[in-house]
Structure formats: C-alpha cells, structure tokens
Design an enzyme around this catalytic site. Sequence first.
Site, PDB file in Angstrom:
ATOM      1  N   LYS A  41      -0.470  12.363   3.412  1.00 51.68           N
ATOM      2  CA  LYS A  41      -1.308  12.741   4.540  1.00 51.68           C
ATOM      3  C   LYS A  41      -0.403  13.379   5.596  1.00 51.68           C
ATOM      4  O   LYS A  41       0.802  13.194   5.578  1.00 51.68           O
ATOM      5  CB  LYS A  41      -2.074  11.547   5.074  1.00 51.68           C
ATOM      6  CG  LYS A  41      -1.257  10.344   5.476  1.00 51.68           C
ATOM      7  CD  LYS A  41      -2.207   9.199   5.776  1.00 51.68           C
ATOM      8  CE  LYS A  41      -1.511   8.010   6.379  1.00 51.68           C
ATOM      9  NZ  LYS A  41      -0.991   7.075   5.388  1.00 51.68           N
ATOM     10  N   THR A  88       0.833  -1.205   0.000  1.00 52.18           N
ATOM     11  CA  THR A  88       0.000   0.000   0.000  1.00 52.18           C
ATOM     12  C   THR A  88       0.869   1.256   0.000  1.00 52.18           C
ATOM     13  O   THR A  88       0.521   2.266  -0.610  1.00 52.18           O
ATOM     14  CB  THR A  88      -0.920   0.015   1.243  1.00 52.18           C
ATOM     15  OG1 THR A  88      -1.626  -1.219   1.316  1.00 52.18           O
ATOM     16  CG2 THR A  88      -1.915   1.149   1.191  1.00 52.18           C
ATOM     17  N   SER A 121       6.221   3.467   8.668  1.00 47.69           N
ATOM     18  CA  SER A 121       5.069   4.150   9.240  1.00 47.69           C
ATOM     19  C   SER A 121       4.837   3.801  10.705  1.00 47.69           C
ATOM     20  O   SER A 121       5.708   3.968  11.530  1.00 47.69           O
ATOM     21  CB  SER A 121       3.839   3.841   8.391  1.00 47.69           C
ATOM     22  OG  SER A 121       2.760   4.587   8.836  1.00 47.69           O
ATOM     23  N   HIS A 122       3.668   3.253  10.991  1.00 49.86           N
ATOM     24  CA  HIS A 122       3.262   2.971  12.365  1.00 49.86           C
ATOM     25  C   HIS A 122       3.753   1.611  12.840  1.00 49.86           C
ATOM     26  O   HIS A 122       3.505   1.235  13.983  1.00 49.86           O
ATOM     27  CB  HIS A 122       1.740   3.000  12.427  1.00 49.86           C
ATOM     28  CG  HIS A 122       1.138   2.098  11.386  1.00 49.86           C
ATOM     29  ND1 HIS A 122       1.170   2.432  10.042  1.00 49.86           N
ATOM     30  CD2 HIS A 122       0.585   0.880  11.474  1.00 49.86           C
ATOM     31  CE1 HIS A 122       0.638   1.449   9.347  1.00 49.86           C
ATOM     32  NE2 HIS A 122       0.271   0.496  10.190  1.00 49.86           N
ATOM     33  N   ARG A 153       7.859  -2.722   2.671  1.00 49.31           N
ATOM     34  CA  ARG A 153       8.028  -2.849   4.115  1.00 49.31           C
ATOM     35  C   ARG A 153       8.377  -4.288   4.452  1.00 49.31           C
ATOM     36  O   ARG A 153       7.683  -5.212   4.032  1.00 49.31           O
ATOM     37  CB  ARG A 153       6.764  -2.426   4.864  1.00 49.31           C
ATOM     38  CG  ARG A 153       6.511  -0.944   4.726  1.00 49.31           C
ATOM     39  CD  ARG A 153       5.324  -0.459   5.530  1.00 49.31           C
ATOM     40  NE  ARG A 153       5.042   0.923   5.160  1.00 49.31           N
ATOM     41  CZ  ARG A 153       3.953   1.581   5.489  1.00 49.31           C
ATOM     42  NH1 ARG A 153       3.019   0.996   6.224  1.00 49.31           N
ATOM     43  NH2 ARG A 153       3.768   2.828   5.106  1.00 49.31           N
ATOM     44  N   GLU A 185      -8.630   9.348   5.049  1.00 49.48           N
ATOM     45  CA  GLU A 185      -8.808   7.902   5.124  1.00 49.48           C
ATOM     46  C   GLU A 185      -9.155   7.510   6.551  1.00 49.48           C
ATOM     47  O   GLU A 185      -8.710   8.157   7.513  1.00 49.48           O
ATOM     48  CB  GLU A 185      -7.515   7.197   4.731  1.00 49.48           C
ATOM     49  CG  GLU A 185      -7.103   7.410   3.308  1.00 49.48           C
ATOM     50  CD  GLU A 185      -5.944   6.493   2.954  1.00 49.48           C
ATOM     51  OE1 GLU A 185      -6.189   5.430   2.388  1.00 49.48           O
ATOM     52  OE2 GLU A 185      -4.809   6.852   3.274  1.00 49.48           O
ATOM     53  N   GLU A 186      -9.882   6.394   6.648  1.00 46.95           N
ATOM     54  CA  GLU A 186     -10.256   5.898   7.967  1.00 46.95           C
ATOM     55  C   GLU A 186      -9.032   5.479   8.783  1.00 46.95           C
ATOM     56  O   GLU A 186      -9.093   5.402   9.995  1.00 46.95           O
ATOM     57  CB  GLU A 186     -11.241   4.730   7.843  1.00 46.95           C
ATOM     58  CG  GLU A 186     -10.844   3.621   6.861  1.00 46.95           C
ATOM     59  CD  GLU A 186      -9.635   2.830   7.252  1.00 46.95           C
ATOM     60  OE1 GLU A 186      -9.501   2.572   8.450  1.00 46.95           O
ATOM     61  OE2 GLU A 186      -8.844   2.468   6.366  1.00 46.95           O
ATOM     62  N   SER A 187      -7.918   5.200   8.105  1.00 47.38           N
ATOM     63  CA  SER A 187      -6.708   4.731   8.776  1.00 47.38           C
ATOM     64  C   SER A 187      -5.930   5.892   9.400  1.00 47.38           C
ATOM     65  O   SER A 187      -4.712   5.934   9.328  1.00 47.38           O
ATOM     66  CB  SER A 187      -5.839   3.967   7.787  1.00 47.38           C
ATOM     67  OG  SER A 187      -5.560   4.773   6.645  1.00 47.38           O
ATOM     68  N   ASP A 246       2.640  11.018   9.443  1.00 48.93           N
ATOM     69  CA  ASP A 246       1.560  11.319   8.501  1.00 48.93           C
ATOM     70  C   ASP A 246       0.181  10.974   9.043  1.00 48.93           C
ATOM     71  O   ASP A 246      -0.822  11.426   8.510  1.00 48.93           O
ATOM     72  CB  ASP A 246       1.808  10.670   7.124  1.00 48.93           C
ATOM     73  CG  ASP A 246       1.983   9.175   7.173  1.00 48.93           C
ATOM     74  OD1 ASP A 246       1.900   8.602   8.282  1.00 48.93           O
ATOM     75  OD2 ASP A 246       2.235   8.569   6.110  1.00 48.93           O
ATOM     76  N   ARG A 247       0.122  10.180  10.108  1.00 49.16           N
ATOM     77  CA  ARG A 247      -1.197   9.855  10.673  1.00 49.16           C
ATOM     78  C   ARG A 247      -1.518  10.761  11.856  1.00 49.16           C
ATOM     79  O   ARG A 247      -0.625  11.349  12.457  1.00 49.16           O
ATOM     80  CB  ARG A 247      -1.221   8.406  11.180  1.00 49.16           C
ATOM     81  CG  ARG A 247      -1.023   7.396  10.088  1.00 49.16           C
ATOM     82  CD  ARG A 247      -1.185   5.995  10.629  1.00 49.16           C
ATOM     83  NE  ARG A 247      -1.139   5.048   9.528  1.00 49.16           N
ATOM     84  CZ  ARG A 247      -1.728   3.867   9.518  1.00 49.16           C
ATOM     85  NH1 ARG A 247      -2.397   3.464  10.579  1.00 49.16           N
ATOM     86  NH2 ARG A 247      -1.647   3.078   8.481  1.00 49.16           N
ATOM     87  N   ARG A 268      -9.142  -6.750   7.533  1.00 43.77           N
ATOM     88  CA  ARG A 268      -9.854  -5.603   8.109  1.00 43.77           C
ATOM     89  C   ARG A 268     -11.334  -5.732   7.785  1.00 43.77           C
ATOM     90  O   ARG A 268     -11.716  -5.994   6.634  1.00 43.77           O
ATOM     91  CB  ARG A 268      -9.329  -4.299   7.526  1.00 43.77           C
ATOM     92  CG  ARG A 268      -7.831  -4.094   7.666  1.00 43.77           C
ATOM     93  CD  ARG A 268      -7.501  -2.608   7.643  1.00 43.77           C
ATOM     94  NE  ARG A 268      -6.090  -2.326   7.434  1.00 43.77           N
ATOM     95  CZ  ARG A 268      -5.144  -2.420   8.367  1.00 43.77           C
ATOM     96  NH1 ARG A 268      -5.464  -2.857   9.577  1.00 43.77           N
ATOM     97  NH2 ARG A 268      -3.884  -2.108   8.095  1.00 43.77           N
ATOM     98  N   ASP A 278       2.040   9.294  14.203  1.00 39.56           N
ATOM     99  CA  ASP A 278       2.644   7.964  14.107  1.00 39.56           C
ATOM    100  C   ASP A 278       4.141   8.020  13.830  1.00 39.56           C
ATOM    101  O   ASP A 278       4.757   9.082  13.897  1.00 39.56           O
ATOM    102  CB  ASP A 278       1.933   7.153  13.020  1.00 39.56           C
ATOM    103  CG  ASP A 278       2.229   7.683  11.630  1.00 39.56           C
ATOM    104  OD1 ASP A 278       2.487   8.896  11.510  1.00 39.56           O
ATOM    105  OD2 ASP A 278       2.217   6.892  10.673  1.00 39.56           O
ATOM    106  N   ASP A 335       6.089   8.037  11.206  1.00 37.38           N
ATOM    107  CA  ASP A 335       6.650   8.969  10.226  1.00 37.38           C
ATOM    108  C   ASP A 335       5.857  10.268  10.111  1.00 37.38           C
ATOM    109  O   ASP A 335       6.091  11.065   9.205  1.00 37.38           O
ATOM    110  CB  ASP A 335       6.776   8.300   8.858  1.00 37.38           C
ATOM    111  CG  ASP A 335       5.438   7.843   8.307  1.00 37.38           C
ATOM    112  OD1 ASP A 335       4.538   7.541   9.109  1.00 37.38           O
ATOM    113  OD2 ASP A 335       5.284   7.772   7.072  1.00 37.38           O
ATOM    114  N   LYS A 358      10.252   3.988   0.398  1.00 33.60           N
ATOM    115  CA  LYS A 358       9.358   4.285  -0.720  1.00 33.60           C
ATOM    116  C   LYS A 358       9.893   5.476  -1.509  1.00 33.60           C
ATOM    117  O   LYS A 358      10.643   6.312  -0.981  1.00 33.60           O
ATOM    118  CB  LYS A 358       7.931   4.531  -0.249  1.00 33.60           C
ATOM    119  CG  LYS A 358       7.708   5.805   0.495  1.00 33.60           C
ATOM    120  CD  LYS A 358       6.218   6.011   0.687  1.00 33.60           C
ATOM    121  CE  LYS A 358       5.962   7.211   1.556  1.00 33.60           C
ATOM    122  NZ  LYS A 358       4.563   7.595   1.578  1.00 33.60           N
ATOM    123  N   THR A 416      -7.824   2.273  -1.084  1.00 32.76           N
ATOM    124  CA  THR A 416      -6.946   2.582   0.044  1.00 32.76           C
ATOM    125  C   THR A 416      -5.533   2.838  -0.454  1.00 32.76           C
ATOM    126  O   THR A 416      -5.008   2.076  -1.271  1.00 32.76           O
ATOM    127  CB  THR A 416      -6.952   1.393   1.033  1.00 32.76           C
ATOM    128  OG1 THR A 416      -8.259   1.294   1.580  1.00 32.76           O
ATOM    129  CG2 THR A 416      -5.938   1.593   2.140  1.00 32.76           C
TER     130      THR A 416
END
Length: 543
Positions: free
Chosen positions: A376, A18, A113-114, A22, A363-365, A281-282, A496, A277, A279, A126, A344
């Site tokens: 984000k 996504t 990320s997280h 990773r 996004e919901e995430s 972005d969340r 999910r 998070d 990095d 990435k 997503t």
Amino acid sequence: MNIQTVPSTPFDDQKPGTSGLRKKVSVFQGPHYLENFVQSIFDIIGAAPGSTLVLGGDGRFYNREAIQVILKMAAANGFGKVLVGRDGILSTPAASCVIRKYGTFGGIILSASHNPGGPDGDFGIKYNTANGGPAPEKITEAVFARSKALESYRIAEAPDVALDRIGETALGDMKVEVIDPVADYADLMESLFDFGAIRDLIKGGFRLRFDAMHAVTGPYGREILEQRLGAPAGTVINGEPLPDFGQGHPDPNLTYAHELVEIMYGEDAPDFGAASDGDGDRNMILGRRFFVTPSDSLAVIAANAALAPGYAAGLAGVARSMPTSAAADRVAAKLGIPCYETPTGWKFFGNLMDAGKVTLCGEESFGTGSSHVREKDGLWAVLFWLNILAKTGQSVEDIVYRHWAEYGRNIYSRHDYEGLPSDVAAGVMEHVASQFAALPGQRFGEYQVKFCDDFSYTDPIDGSVSAGQGLRIGFEDGSRIVFRLSGTGTEGATLRLYLEAFEPDPAKQRVDAQLALAGLIGIAHDLSQLKQRTGREQPTVIT
Ligand code: G16
C-alpha cells in the site's frame, strides 16, 4: 573477508504477524535475536549466490544498527549486491518500487509501521519477494518453523559500511550500493499522475498540508509536493524523520495525527490535508473540516480512476480486505469489474495483482494502493486525490457527497480496544463465536441476522486457504458487525470491532457515523459482553 558461523539457540516467538515480525526494540536488541530471524529468512528464501537484495527501513530507533548487521549477514550468505537507501532509509512503497524496478531477488524492510519508535518503542522486520510484495504466508510460516530450529548464523567480520553517501562500496565480495531513497519512487509517481494539472491547481491558490509525522515520508513529501509540484515550503509538516518520531505515534488517523486535524478543522483551514505513517504506506485524507474514511477513499479513487493518466486505460478489478466497507464493491459493480474480498494483510493482494486480476486495492486500516508496486502506498493515495481534485475542480467534501448520492453511503466505523490481556480478548471472541449456531434469523430491533461465520479465504490463484480471519455477523439489510484480533500489536491483544450500515437515501446520508451506527454498536456490545469482559467503557481509538 572472514566469515564467522556463530552458534545460537532457537527462539520460539519469531512468528511473523499481519506484516512481518514486530517486537519491542529491547527484544530485537537481545543477543542473536535479529541475527537468528535474518538467518531464518536467508535459509528459507534460497537466493542463488550473487543475488541482489534491497534493504532499507523507516529510520526508527535501531534501524542503523540492524542495517549494518544485515549487510554483514548478506555478505556471509552469498549475496552479490545489496541496494540500500541512503542512511538506511526506504519507505515501504519505495522499497517495493526499487525491488521491481531493478528486478532484485527480494528485499528486507525494517519497520514497525505506525507503532511508536524509540528505545522503549517497537521495531520490525519483514521480507518482500521479487514481485515487491510482502512474503506470502507459505514463506512466513516456513521462516517461523526455521527460526524454531536454528542453531547458528553466518556473519562477515567487517567494519560498518558508510551509508551517508550515494555510490558503491565493497563488503568482502559483496557490493553495497547506496541509492537515493526518493528518486525512483518520485519518478514512478510522476509517471502515474497528471503533475501538470496538480501544479496548475496549486499555482491557482489551492492550499494543502501533508503531515509526515516525523516519520519516513518527510523527504518524499518535500521532493514530490514542494519540489516537483511547486507547493510552498512548509506544506510538509513534521518533515524531519526522527528515530523516535518526535515521541509521537505515527499513525495517520483522527486521534494520532492531531496536529493536522487541528489545522484542517481550524480557522482558515487549507483545502486538503493528508498524513502518512511510520513507513509511508498508510494515508489519511482530509478536506476542510471533513474526514474521508479509508473505505470511502478506495471507492472514490476507483470511481474516478480514469482521471489519472496511469489508470486511464481502465481497471482490471478491485480488492478490499474483509473488514473494509463494501463501498468499493458498489463502484466495481457499476464499472462491471470484479471485486475481491481478502483477509486483512496486504500480502493477500499480491497474487491477484500478479495475475492481472486487480488494479486497485484498499483496506479500512488507512491503506490504499495499486499494482504500480506491491505495497500500500500513502503518498500515491495523496497524489491520486490531488489528481482527482485538479481534474474535477470540486472540493473533497463535494466529491464524497456526490459519490454517496450516486452509489449510496456505506456508513462505517472501527472501534479498537488496545492492550487487552490476551485471554480476555480471546474470551470475547469465543463468546461471540459460541452464539453463531443460534443467531441466524434472530431479530435485534430493526436488524435481522442473515448469516454469521468465521471468515475463511481461498486464494483464487494458488488455492491456499487462510481460515480464522474474523467473526462476521451480517444482517438482512446489508449491515455488518465484525470482530477481529489485530495481528500487528506487540503488547497484549487489540480487539477490533468493525461496524457498517448502508444508507441509500441522499437526504439521510450526511449524518454522524457514530450516531448512525449506535444501534449496531449496541447489538455488538450485547452479543460480545465487551464491557463486562474487558472492563473498558470506551474504545481506545475510534476511526
Ligand atoms: C498492516 C498490514 C495491513 C493491515 C494492518 C492492520 O499494516 O499490512 O494489511 O490492514 O496491518 O492489521 P491488524 O488489523 O492485524 O492490526 P501496517 O501499516 O501496520 O504495515
């Protein structure tokens, strides 16, 4: 400078998910693994000699070592300059900001990320293109194809570059400019939001906490919230970035950001709490004993966007990922602007933003952002909320309750089943999909199935098609069940289950989401045989 061409053998597992590639740190530490992937990127992007690249990461374990390797490979592959964050640090939105501000060819971001970090944790890499956004699928697929055939990579023989001081050094013919990782990003934030109003709010006694979860946003949070906005020292907690994130799981949700959650649900709680998070972005937004779902957060920001100077001219449109609730759609309808539904992955928003079709995305995430960058952006969302709170004088809770009363409430939850054997997770998906022909029209208690499909997206700008993006079961009253396999895990599979119901009546809106969704949860379990097939009684995480 001596440039070596190192023989290597291709790997068959370097398929970006996504958001980039990773893997476990130990996989990246294996001989030639990182180098092969980086060479595959360089071979595919075809940067002209002398191009400039941005480089930085979230500071997790192996960040420093990987940065040195990539610098030497960039020099050997003809780049003219690399802008690298001091100590190899750049949050994901800051990297996007720097790529855009300095008009570079692109950038490489090191992050998982997280996902947890440390020697036994995860690492990731990435590539972002010149617009500052994650490379689209046509590039990531080409990189994957290249990685399966790569037989050598190029690297300069040179000593490591000192990254602890701002300024320029040379690596052979290539320049390495070490930049302040925070300044450009903080300036951009100051240009978008009413810092004066937020400063006054804080001066007036408004109390807030920001949990950086020992990840990359500590220095950003301190500069912006404590220095520029005058919040007292200690507003940013867990602000020291650590290679293993203090052995935590830097995912800003109610489960993993428990220190913040305890503060916000405890005695004498502050007015506002937020977390970001690994990095940066969340984001998670909390009021006093009140959780704002990411889907609601996007809708509230869209509805109140005009309160922020950077958005006062209005929104071109909004976009949300398919599993994100339709709360933003209702705001868009009222504003008379388009709302796009994408698969997503933030990379799907890039074309829409570049074409000027959308201003806000979410996004919901736990991801929200806008066209100010092409990622984000956690702190951006925090500042947007602070801007709204400063301008309205209302509490977080009041803002959300009023929003629901006006637009109706999209009651929403996501249940994650992490670390499942891949074949078991695939079996659940196949079982659900196998019923699709028979489901439309069937009634389950108060719910009647309207449609079911495997979500497919045709990009309205370039016409590219992304199929197999999640199984949707929609009901006549607008409720929805979605099953999807995560594309960001590194071990087994994560299934999910996304659940959404709509409640227009303000008298019935202030209910616990899990209770309100119990009927849909039951239907989802019956249709999927989730418990029987996975042996799991409970989800790993509920958000
Ligand atoms: C990445 C992507 C997001 C996506 C999220 C979850 O976020 O950038 O667009 O929503 O993963 O994806 P999945 O459901 O496939 O695990 P991040 O913060 O991990 O980079």
